[in-house]
Motif scaffolding. Structure first.
Motif, PDB file in Angstrom:
ATOM      1  N   LEU B  35     100.566 -85.962  84.485  1.00 42.51           N
ATOM      2  CA  LEU B  35     100.318 -87.318  84.154  1.00 42.51           C
ATOM      3  C   LEU B  35     100.226 -88.444  85.011  1.00 42.51           C
ATOM      4  N   VAL B  36      99.478 -89.453  85.168  1.00 43.65           N
ATOM      5  CA  VAL B  36      99.842 -90.696  86.412  1.00 43.65           C
ATOM      6  C   VAL B  36     100.778 -91.420  86.209  1.00 43.65           C
ATOM      7  N   ARG B  37     101.580 -90.443  87.530  1.00 42.18           N
ATOM      8  CA  ARG B  37     102.863 -91.198  86.734  1.00 42.18           C
ATOM      9  C   ARG B  37     103.452 -92.565  87.592  1.00 42.18           C
ATOM     10  N   ALA B  38     103.938 -93.770  87.063  1.00 45.62           N
ATOM     11  CA  ALA B  38     104.074 -95.367  86.944  1.00 45.62           C
ATOM     12  C   ALA B  38     105.529 -95.229  88.455  1.00 45.62           C
ATOM     13  N   VAL B  85      97.902 -95.756  85.098  1.00 43.29           N
ATOM     14  CA  VAL B  85      98.968 -94.572  84.082  1.00 43.29           C
ATOM     15  C   VAL B  85      99.119 -94.587  83.154  1.00 43.29           C
ATOM     16  N   GLY B  86     100.377 -93.343  82.610  1.00 47.47           N
ATOM     17  CA  GLY B  86     100.650 -92.526  81.903  1.00 47.47           C
ATOM     18  C   GLY B  86      99.278 -91.294  81.258  1.00 47.47           C
ATOM     19  N   ILE B  89      95.673 -86.091  83.868  1.00 46.86           N
ATOM     20  CA  ILE B  89      95.066 -86.053  84.858  1.00 46.86           C
ATOM     21  C   ILE B  89      94.174 -84.259  84.592  1.00 46.86           C
TER      22      ILE B  89
END
Lengths: 83, 145, 145, 83
Positions: B35-38, B85-86, B89
């Motif tokens: 996942l796209v992490r913040a 974000v979230g 991917i």
């Protein structure tokens, strides 16, 4: 011979484009890199440190000493960051 | 064995459900989602890839996994383009009679996808865009296989 | 951290989707599902458990996992009662900033659930019912942690 | 003292029931097993090989040498097969 040369990620940004058609008699990837580096300041900057670069010949990862005979597509890029 | 490289979002839950459904040949299913992490003000991720080579490289990695472990199924989905974000991917899923094979194959796939599939991540953050550098530990992870 | 022990079926895909949804703090989600495998004429599985101790044991295992690894989420669902071939017996899910933690925690949970959570499986096959024997390799798997 | 003794899986089947109330002065689990074994042929069969059995005291795994003082619930069962 005639080669398609591809650039990805920050190499593409330094060179200024993602693909170019190149006429060359380079025997190896390393020879080709020497020719390409002379094309522009951007090329020179892109190839300034080969240790941090990867190369693929016809879409298979290769070494910089690999011969170019029979190759049609050469791609240069930084280490991959997939996943 | 199924490999999908696409710009569009995918539904991780739906993919997990479909992958596990109707299996009577495998006792173990392992899935992974990236996942796209913040991190530090990150607002988006841009993923560049090498069309053609990407599918070819992932397929070779998946074939190697099915050669090394006793798998009944293997799925890889990887997105490219711009992700928020979230968002997911990519994902992998493996099915095997026994859990050790399913886990090992999933970790193998992840280690190789990280460093051997032609994707490049660019983080779009508060200070502008920045190419993600490959991590030495990701390269080192390959030596265990 | 969430632990559910129940006789009812659960939807593996929906649980995976819900677990991964809306996370911006974790880059890695790993899930595992254990399915009833159609081994040698098996028609069903009956799972006995120890009400009270089951929840207590699983919670202790999950707490230990969150103590050992940097997790942002941890879910265990385990069914008891009668299950048909192909049905999901149980699942675990872990979320972590990095994939190594998510994978290690999921494997740790599985190894301990196998040998330390009070469930007993009985296979209903062509030759009648048979209690599943614990495997020496499952006990041995605990020594790696 | 008064104990709830629980049996699971094939132990339950051999003993013939899953729970019984036991009055005992056994000091350890092993002493309790000796008393329980004398209750019936089913009990004796269930406890014939302690090496293959597990015990929990008040829902925590324990050793057969553990003391029973203060314990209210003792459970016997084969090695677990969860997951």
């Amino acid at each position: 011979m005639s080669l398609d040369v591809l650039y990805f990620a920050w190499l593409r940004e330094r060179v200024g484009h993602g693909r170019e058609r190149v006429e060359t008699s380079a025997a190896t990837v390393r020879d080709l890199v020497a020719e390409l580096s002379a094309r522009s300041d951007g090329h020179a900057a892109a190839f300034s440190d080969l240790a941090g670069l990867r190369v693929a010949l016809d879409q298979d990862l290769a070494e910089f000493d690999a011969p170019l005979a029979g190759v049609r597509e050469v791609a240069f890029f930084p280490p991959m960051t997939g996943g | 064995m199924e490999v999908r490289v696409q710009p569009d979002p995918f539904d991780f839950g739906a993919e997990c459900g479909a992958f596990a459904a109707g299996r009577s040949d495998a006792g173990a299913v392992v899935t992974f989602a990236g996942l796209v992490r913040a991190d530090g003000g990150l607002s988006a991720l841009e993923i560049e890839h090498y069309p053609g080579m990407t599918e070819r490289a992932i397929t070779a990695i998946a074939q190697e996994a099915t050669r090394r472990w006793d798998l009944r199924g293997c799925l890889v989905i990887h997105r490219h383009g711009r992700l928020a974000v979230g968002e997911a991917i990519m994902m992998v899923a493996t099915a095997a009679p026994h859990r050790a094979d399913a886990f090992a194959a999933a970790e193998f796939l992840m280690d190789y996808l990280k460093s051997r599939a032609p994707f490049w991540k660019k983080e779009i953050g508060a200070d502008g865009p920045r190419w993600v550098a490959a991590r030495a530990e990701d390269e080192a992870a390959l030596t265990r296989w």
